[in-house]
Design an enzyme around this catalytic site. Structure first.
Site, short mmCIF file in Angstrom:
data_model
loop_
_atom_site.label_atom_id
_atom_site.label_comp_id
_atom_site.label_asym_id
_atom_site.label_seq_id
_atom_site.Cartn_x
_atom_site.Cartn_y
_atom_site.Cartn_z
NE ARG A 47 0.36 1.20 3.35
CZ ARG A 47 1.35 2.01 3.60
NH1 ARG A 47 2.58 1.56 3.69
NH2 ARG A 47 1.17 3.30 3.77
N GLY A 48 0.26 2.40 -0.05
CA GLY A 48 1.03 3.64 -0.19
C GLY A 48 1.04 4.00 -1.67
CB ALA A 49 0.06 7.12 -3.41
NE ARG A 81 -6.20 0.80 -1.31
CZ ARG A 81 -5.50 1.31 -0.30
NH1 ARG A 81 -4.20 1.10 -0.24
NH2 ARG A 81 -6.08 2.04 0.62
CD GLN A 179 -2.51 2.33 7.04
OE1 GLN A 179 -3.04 2.59 8.12
NE2 GLN A 179 -3.20 2.28 5.92
CG ASP A 220 -3.13 8.18 -0.90
OD1 ASP A 220 -2.87 8.58 0.25
OD2 ASP A 220 -2.85 7.05 -1.32
CG ASN A 230 -2.21 11.45 3.31
OD1 ASN A 230 -1.70 10.62 2.58
ND2 ASN A 230 -1.82 11.63 4.55
CE LYS A 231 -4.69 5.39 5.08
NZ LYS A 231 -5.73 4.60 4.34
O1 MRU Z 1 -4.34 3.10 2.57
P1 MRU Z 1 -2.88 3.32 2.36
O2 MRU Z 1 -2.03 2.69 3.40
O3 MRU Z 1 -2.45 2.96 0.95
O4 MRU Z 1 -2.70 4.89 2.49
C1 MRU Z 1 -1.43 5.44 2.39
C2 MRU Z 1 -1.42 6.90 2.62
O5 MRU Z 1 -2.42 7.52 2.88
C3 MRU Z 1 -0.11 7.61 2.44
O6 MRU Z 1 -0.04 8.72 3.27
C4 MRU Z 1 0.02 8.05 0.98
O7 MRU Z 1 -0.16 6.98 0.10
C5 MRU Z 1 1.33 8.68 0.71
S1 MRU Z 1 2.61 7.47 0.88
C6 MRU Z 1 3.96 7.85 0.24
#
Ligand code: MRU
Length: 329
Positions: A47-49, A81, A179, A220, A230-231
Protein backbone atom coordinates in the site's frame (compact mmCIF):
# COMPACT_ATOMS: atom_id res chain seq x y z
CA UNK A 1 21.18 2.38 7.61
CA UNK A 2 19.11 -0.67 6.60
CA UNK A 3 17.17 -0.16 3.38
CA UNK A 4 13.69 -1.62 3.68
CA UNK A 5 12.09 -2.77 0.41
CA UNK A 6 8.35 -3.26 -0.09
CA UNK A 7 8.74 -5.29 -3.30
CA UNK A 8 11.47 -6.94 -5.39
CA UNK A 9 11.26 -7.54 -9.13
CA UNK A 10 12.76 -10.91 -10.12
CA UNK A 11 12.29 -10.83 -13.89
CA UNK A 12 9.47 -13.38 -14.03
CA UNK A 13 7.72 -12.65 -10.71
CA UNK A 14 7.33 -9.93 -8.13
CA UNK A 15 8.08 -10.52 -4.46
CA UNK A 16 5.88 -8.38 -2.23
CA UNK A 17 6.54 -7.95 1.48
CA UNK A 18 3.18 -8.74 3.10
CA UNK A 19 2.62 -5.56 5.12
CA UNK A 20 -0.48 -7.01 6.80
CA UNK A 21 1.85 -9.26 8.78
CA UNK A 22 4.30 -6.56 9.91
CA UNK A 23 5.83 -5.98 12.38
CA UNK A 24 5.39 -9.52 13.69
CA UNK A 25 6.46 -11.44 10.58
CA UNK A 26 8.50 -10.60 7.49
CA UNK A 27 6.73 -12.77 4.94
CA UNK A 28 7.10 -12.37 1.16
CA UNK A 29 4.18 -12.99 -1.19
CA UNK A 30 5.16 -14.29 -4.61
CA UNK A 31 3.13 -12.63 -7.38
CA UNK A 32 3.47 -14.70 -10.53
CA UNK A 33 0.52 -13.26 -12.46
CA UNK A 34 -1.07 -9.84 -12.87
CA UNK A 35 -4.06 -11.19 -10.92
CA UNK A 36 -1.75 -11.93 -7.97
CA UNK A 37 -0.57 -8.33 -8.13
CA UNK A 38 -4.14 -7.02 -8.28
CA UNK A 39 -4.96 -9.12 -5.21
CA UNK A 40 -1.91 -7.80 -3.32
CA UNK A 41 -2.91 -4.18 -3.98
CA UNK A 42 -6.60 -4.67 -3.18
CA UNK A 43 -5.95 -6.57 0.03
CA UNK A 44 -3.21 -4.13 1.05
CA UNK A 45 -0.27 -6.53 1.19
CA UNK A 46 1.34 -3.52 -0.45
CA UNK A 47 0.00 0.00 0.00
CA UNK A 48 1.03 3.64 -0.19
CA UNK A 49 0.41 5.64 -3.37
CA UNK A 50 3.82 5.47 -5.09
CA UNK A 51 4.36 1.79 -4.15
CA UNK A 52 0.97 0.89 -5.62
CA UNK A 53 1.97 2.59 -8.88
CA UNK A 54 5.31 0.75 -9.08
CA UNK A 55 3.81 -2.64 -8.25
CA UNK A 56 0.95 -2.21 -10.75
CA UNK A 57 3.52 -1.54 -13.50
CA UNK A 58 5.18 -4.87 -12.74
CA UNK A 59 1.71 -6.43 -12.74
CA UNK A 60 1.25 -5.14 -16.29
CA UNK A 61 4.61 -6.68 -17.30
CA UNK A 62 3.52 -10.07 -15.87
CA UNK A 63 0.26 -9.84 -17.80
CA UNK A 64 2.01 -9.02 -21.09
CA UNK A 65 4.66 -11.73 -20.56
CA UNK A 66 1.80 -14.24 -20.14
CA UNK A 67 0.17 -13.06 -23.38
CA UNK A 68 -2.87 -11.45 -21.76
CA UNK A 69 -4.92 -8.73 -23.40
CA UNK A 70 -3.33 -5.43 -22.25
CA UNK A 71 -6.68 -3.64 -21.91
CA UNK A 72 -8.05 -6.41 -19.67
CA UNK A 73 -4.90 -6.29 -17.51
CA UNK A 74 -5.05 -2.50 -17.19
CA UNK A 75 -8.76 -2.58 -16.35
CA UNK A 76 -8.32 -5.12 -13.58
CA UNK A 77 -5.28 -3.42 -12.06
CA UNK A 78 -7.03 -0.03 -12.15
CA UNK A 79 -10.05 -1.44 -10.33
CA UNK A 80 -8.04 -2.35 -7.19
CA UNK A 81 -7.97 0.96 -5.29
CA UNK A 82 -9.64 4.19 -6.43
CA UNK A 83 -7.97 7.08 -4.58
CA UNK A 84 -4.20 7.02 -5.14
CA UNK A 85 -3.69 8.57 -8.56
CA UNK A 86 -0.17 7.10 -8.85
CA UNK A 87 -1.83 3.79 -9.75
CA UNK A 88 -3.55 5.32 -12.80
CA UNK A 89 -0.53 7.47 -13.67
CA UNK A 90 1.84 4.45 -13.69
CA UNK A 91 -0.55 2.24 -15.67
CA UNK A 92 -1.13 4.93 -18.29
CA UNK A 93 2.62 5.47 -18.57
CA UNK A 94 3.41 1.78 -19.05
CA UNK A 95 0.51 1.27 -21.48
CA UNK A 96 1.93 4.13 -23.57
CA UNK A 97 5.31 2.36 -23.61
CA UNK A 98 3.54 -0.83 -24.75
CA UNK A 99 1.59 1.01 -27.47
CA UNK A 100 4.82 2.59 -28.74
CA UNK A 101 6.47 -0.84 -28.91
CA UNK A 102 8.96 -0.09 -26.13
CA UNK A 103 10.22 -2.64 -23.58
CA UNK A 104 7.61 -2.65 -20.79
CA UNK A 105 9.89 -4.35 -18.27
CA UNK A 106 12.46 -1.58 -18.71
CA UNK A 107 9.69 0.99 -18.25
CA UNK A 108 8.51 -0.62 -14.99
CA UNK A 109 12.07 -0.72 -13.65
CA UNK A 110 12.42 2.95 -14.61
CA UNK A 111 9.19 3.90 -12.83
CA UNK A 112 10.54 2.30 -9.64
CA UNK A 113 14.00 3.87 -10.03
CA UNK A 114 12.61 7.33 -10.71
CA UNK A 115 10.32 7.08 -7.68
CA UNK A 116 13.28 6.25 -5.45
CA UNK A 117 15.31 9.13 -6.88
CA UNK A 118 12.39 11.54 -6.51
CA UNK A 119 11.99 10.54 -2.88
CA UNK A 120 15.68 11.19 -2.23
CA UNK A 121 15.34 14.62 -3.88
CA UNK A 122 12.23 15.46 -1.84
CA UNK A 123 14.13 14.39 1.26
CA UNK A 124 16.97 16.81 0.51
CA UNK A 125 14.63 19.65 -0.44
CA UNK A 126 12.23 19.10 2.48
CA UNK A 127 14.80 18.58 5.22
CA UNK A 128 15.87 22.23 4.79
CA UNK A 129 12.50 23.16 6.33
CA UNK A 130 13.15 21.05 9.43
CA UNK A 131 14.92 22.78 12.28
CA UNK A 132 17.51 21.06 14.44
CA UNK A 133 15.74 19.60 17.47
CA UNK A 134 12.29 19.68 15.79
CA UNK A 135 9.44 17.53 17.06
CA UNK A 136 7.56 16.27 14.01
CA UNK A 137 4.15 14.65 13.91
CA UNK A 138 3.38 12.25 11.06
CA UNK A 139 0.38 10.17 10.02
CA UNK A 140 0.04 6.79 8.30
CA UNK A 141 3.11 5.21 6.68
CA UNK A 142 4.90 7.19 4.00
CA UNK A 143 8.28 5.48 4.17
CA UNK A 144 10.21 2.95 2.12
CA UNK A 145 7.26 0.57 2.53
CA UNK A 146 4.92 3.02 0.78
CA UNK A 147 7.18 3.91 -2.15
CA UNK A 148 9.94 2.69 -4.46
CA UNK A 149 12.22 3.39 -1.48
CA UNK A 150 13.23 6.08 1.06
CA UNK A 151 9.75 7.59 1.38
CA UNK A 152 7.87 10.86 0.93
CA UNK A 153 7.00 12.44 4.31
CA UNK A 154 9.06 9.81 6.11
CA UNK A 155 11.78 10.39 3.50
CA UNK A 156 12.03 14.03 4.60
CA UNK A 157 12.20 12.86 8.22
CA UNK A 158 14.91 10.34 7.24
CA UNK A 159 16.93 12.93 5.33
CA UNK A 160 16.68 15.40 8.23
CA UNK A 161 17.86 12.67 10.63
CA UNK A 162 20.79 11.61 8.44
CA UNK A 163 21.82 15.23 7.89
CA UNK A 164 22.55 15.31 11.62
CA UNK A 165 19.47 17.16 12.85
CA UNK A 166 18.40 15.96 16.23
CA UNK A 167 14.77 15.30 15.36
CA UNK A 168 12.00 13.47 17.19
CA UNK A 169 8.89 11.93 15.62
CA UNK A 170 5.37 11.56 17.03
CA UNK A 171 3.85 8.60 15.18
CA UNK A 172 0.04 8.54 14.87
CA UNK A 173 -1.09 4.93 15.18
CA UNK A 174 -3.48 5.51 12.20
CA UNK A 175 -6.60 3.52 12.90
CA UNK A 176 -7.99 1.27 11.61
CA UNK A 177 -5.21 -0.34 9.55
CA UNK A 178 -2.50 0.87 11.94
CA UNK A 179 0.01 1.87 9.29
CA UNK A 180 1.65 4.19 11.86
CA UNK A 181 1.88 1.70 14.71
CA UNK A 182 2.83 -1.32 12.63
CA UNK A 183 4.82 0.15 9.74
CA UNK A 184 6.16 3.64 10.51
CA UNK A 185 7.27 2.66 14.01
CA UNK A 186 8.92 -0.42 12.47
CA UNK A 187 10.84 1.62 9.90
CA UNK A 188 11.91 4.23 12.47
CA UNK A 189 12.98 1.56 15.00
CA UNK A 190 15.11 -0.20 12.39
CA UNK A 191 17.05 3.01 11.82
CA UNK A 192 17.18 4.27 15.38
CA UNK A 193 15.26 7.48 14.64
CA UNK A 194 13.83 8.70 17.98
CA UNK A 195 10.03 8.41 18.09
CA UNK A 196 6.99 7.68 20.22
CA UNK A 197 3.71 6.12 19.17
CA UNK A 198 0.50 8.00 20.03
CA UNK A 199 -3.20 7.31 19.55
CA UNK A 200 -4.60 9.48 16.77
CA UNK A 201 -6.65 11.56 19.19
CA UNK A 202 -3.52 12.63 21.13
CA UNK A 203 -2.41 15.05 18.39
CA UNK A 204 -4.55 18.00 19.56
CA UNK A 205 -3.26 17.87 23.11
CA UNK A 206 0.38 17.71 21.92
CA UNK A 207 -0.10 20.71 19.65
CA UNK A 208 -1.80 22.72 22.40
CA UNK A 209 1.07 21.95 24.79
CA UNK A 210 3.66 23.20 22.25
CA UNK A 211 5.07 19.71 21.70
CA UNK A 212 4.82 19.68 17.89
CA UNK A 213 6.95 21.92 15.63
CA UNK A 214 5.71 20.60 12.27
CA UNK A 215 3.22 18.14 10.82
CA UNK A 216 4.47 16.20 7.78
CA UNK A 217 2.24 13.88 5.75
CA UNK A 218 2.14 12.25 2.32
CA UNK A 219 -0.59 12.38 -0.33
CA UNK A 220 -2.63 10.03 -2.48
CA UNK A 221 -3.95 12.64 -4.91
CA UNK A 222 -3.49 16.39 -5.25
CA UNK A 223 -5.85 18.51 -7.34
CA UNK A 224 -5.13 21.54 -9.55
CA UNK A 225 -5.94 23.96 -6.72
CA UNK A 226 -3.79 22.02 -4.22
CA UNK A 227 -6.41 20.07 -2.24
CA UNK A 228 -4.85 16.88 -0.90
CA UNK A 229 -6.41 13.44 -0.39
CA UNK A 230 -4.49 11.43 2.20
CA UNK A 231 -5.11 8.87 4.92
CA UNK A 232 -8.25 9.42 6.99
CA UNK A 233 -7.38 11.74 9.88
CA UNK A 234 -5.12 14.03 7.84
CA UNK A 235 -7.78 16.73 7.51
CA UNK A 236 -8.30 16.85 11.29
CA UNK A 237 -4.53 17.27 11.75
CA UNK A 238 -4.50 20.18 9.29
CA UNK A 239 -7.26 21.97 11.20
CA UNK A 240 -5.43 21.47 14.49
CA UNK A 241 -2.14 22.67 12.98
CA UNK A 242 -3.85 25.81 11.64
CA UNK A 243 -5.42 26.52 15.04
CA UNK A 244 -2.03 26.23 16.74
CA UNK A 245 0.06 27.99 14.04
CA UNK A 246 2.09 24.90 13.30
CA UNK A 247 3.42 24.38 9.75
CA UNK A 248 1.60 21.64 7.87
CA UNK A 249 3.69 20.09 5.08
CA UNK A 250 2.64 17.61 2.39
CA UNK A 251 5.38 15.63 0.64
CA UNK A 252 4.54 14.05 -2.72
CA UNK A 253 6.15 13.39 -6.09
CA UNK A 254 4.62 15.10 -9.13
CA UNK A 255 3.11 11.71 -10.09
CA UNK A 256 0.63 12.28 -7.22
CA UNK A 257 -0.89 15.38 -8.89
CA UNK A 258 -4.11 14.90 -10.80
CA UNK A 259 -4.35 17.99 -12.97
CA UNK A 260 -7.62 16.72 -14.42
CA UNK A 261 -9.38 17.45 -11.13
CA UNK A 262 -10.00 20.94 -9.83
CA UNK A 263 -11.35 20.44 -6.31
CA UNK A 264 -10.95 17.93 -3.52
CA UNK A 265 -14.67 17.10 -3.64
CA UNK A 266 -14.08 15.44 -7.01
CA UNK A 267 -11.53 12.92 -5.69
CA UNK A 268 -12.99 9.40 -5.39
CA UNK A 269 -12.64 8.31 -1.78
CA UNK A 270 -12.24 4.60 -1.13
CA UNK A 271 -14.58 3.09 1.44
CA UNK A 272 -13.22 -0.09 2.97
CA UNK A 273 -14.83 -2.97 4.85
CA UNK A 274 -16.66 -2.26 8.11
CA UNK A 275 -14.73 -5.13 9.68
CA UNK A 276 -11.52 -3.07 9.70
CA UNK A 277 -13.12 -0.62 12.16
CA UNK A 278 -14.98 -3.21 14.19
CA UNK A 279 -11.80 -5.11 14.89
CA UNK A 280 -8.40 -4.23 16.25
CA UNK A 281 -6.10 -6.79 14.69
CA UNK A 282 -8.09 -10.00 14.84
CA UNK A 283 -10.05 -9.02 17.95
CA UNK A 284 -13.58 -7.57 17.78
CA UNK A 285 -13.86 -4.29 19.66
CA UNK A 286 -17.56 -3.63 19.13
CA UNK A 287 -20.75 -5.52 19.91
CA UNK A 288 -21.97 -7.89 17.26
CA UNK A 289 -24.27 -6.19 14.79
CA UNK A 290 -22.63 -2.74 15.15
CA UNK A 291 -22.38 -0.94 11.84
CA UNK A 292 -19.24 1.01 10.96
CA UNK A 293 -18.24 3.64 8.39
CA UNK A 294 -14.73 3.29 7.02
CA UNK A 295 -13.56 5.90 4.50
CA UNK A 296 -9.85 5.25 3.89
CA UNK A 297 -8.99 8.86 3.00
CA UNK A 298 -10.09 12.45 3.56
CA UNK A 299 -9.35 15.72 1.80
CA UNK A 300 -7.34 18.59 3.23
CA UNK A 301 -8.11 21.89 1.52
CA UNK A 302 -5.20 23.82 0.00
CA UNK A 303 -5.86 26.67 2.50
CA UNK A 304 -4.71 24.45 5.38
CA UNK A 305 -1.39 23.54 3.76
CA UNK A 306 1.79 25.52 4.45
CA UNK A 307 3.68 23.93 1.55
CA UNK A 308 3.79 20.92 -0.75
CA UNK A 309 7.28 19.48 -1.20
CA UNK A 310 7.87 17.83 -4.59
CA UNK A 311 10.99 16.57 -6.37
CA UNK A 312 10.79 19.76 -8.45
CA UNK A 313 10.83 22.08 -5.46
CA UNK A 314 8.60 23.54 -2.75
CA UNK A 315 5.15 24.90 -3.53
CA UNK A 316 4.30 27.32 -0.73
CA UNK A 317 0.63 28.12 -0.02
CA UNK A 318 -0.43 25.95 -2.97
CA UNK A 319 -2.66 27.40 -5.70
CA UNK A 320 -3.18 26.54 -9.38
CA UNK A 321 -0.74 29.23 -10.56
CA UNK A 322 2.06 27.86 -8.42
CA UNK A 323 1.23 24.21 -9.14
CA UNK A 324 1.16 24.97 -12.87
CA UNK A 325 4.70 26.38 -12.63
CA UNK A 326 6.13 23.24 -11.00
CA UNK A 327 3.96 20.43 -12.28
CA UNK A 328 2.91 21.71 -15.71
CA UNK A 329 -0.52 22.30 -17.17
O1 MRU B 1 -4.34 3.10 2.57
P1 MRU B 1 -2.88 3.32 2.36
O2 MRU B 1 -2.03 2.69 3.40
O3 MRU B 1 -2.45 2.96 0.95
O4 MRU B 1 -2.70 4.89 2.49
C1 MRU B 1 -1.43 5.44 2.39
C2 MRU B 1 -1.42 6.90 2.62
O5 MRU B 1 -2.42 7.52 2.88
C3 MRU B 1 -0.11 7.61 2.44
O6 MRU B 1 -0.04 8.72 3.27
C4 MRU B 1 0.02 8.05 0.98
O7 MRU B 1 -0.16 6.98 0.10
C5 MRU B 1 1.33 8.68 0.71
S1 MRU B 1 2.61 7.47 0.88
C6 MRU B 1 3.96 7.85 0.24
Amino acid sequence: MSEVKAFLWKGDRLLILDQRKLPLKEEWFEAKTYKDVAYAIKEMLVRGAPAIGCVASYGFVLGIEAGQDPDVVIKELKSTRPTAVNLFWALERIKKAYDEGRDVEKEAVLIEKEDYENNKKMGEIGSVLIKNGAKILTHCNTGALATGGWGTALGVIRSAHYSGKNIFVWVDETRPFLQGARLTAWELSKEGIPHKLIVDSCAGMLMKEGMVDAVIVGADRITRRGDVANKIGTYALSVLAKEHNIPFYVVAPTSTFDLGIEKGEDIPIEERAEEEVKKCGYTSVSPEGTRAFNPAFDVTPAENITAIITERGIIEKPSWDKIKERVGS
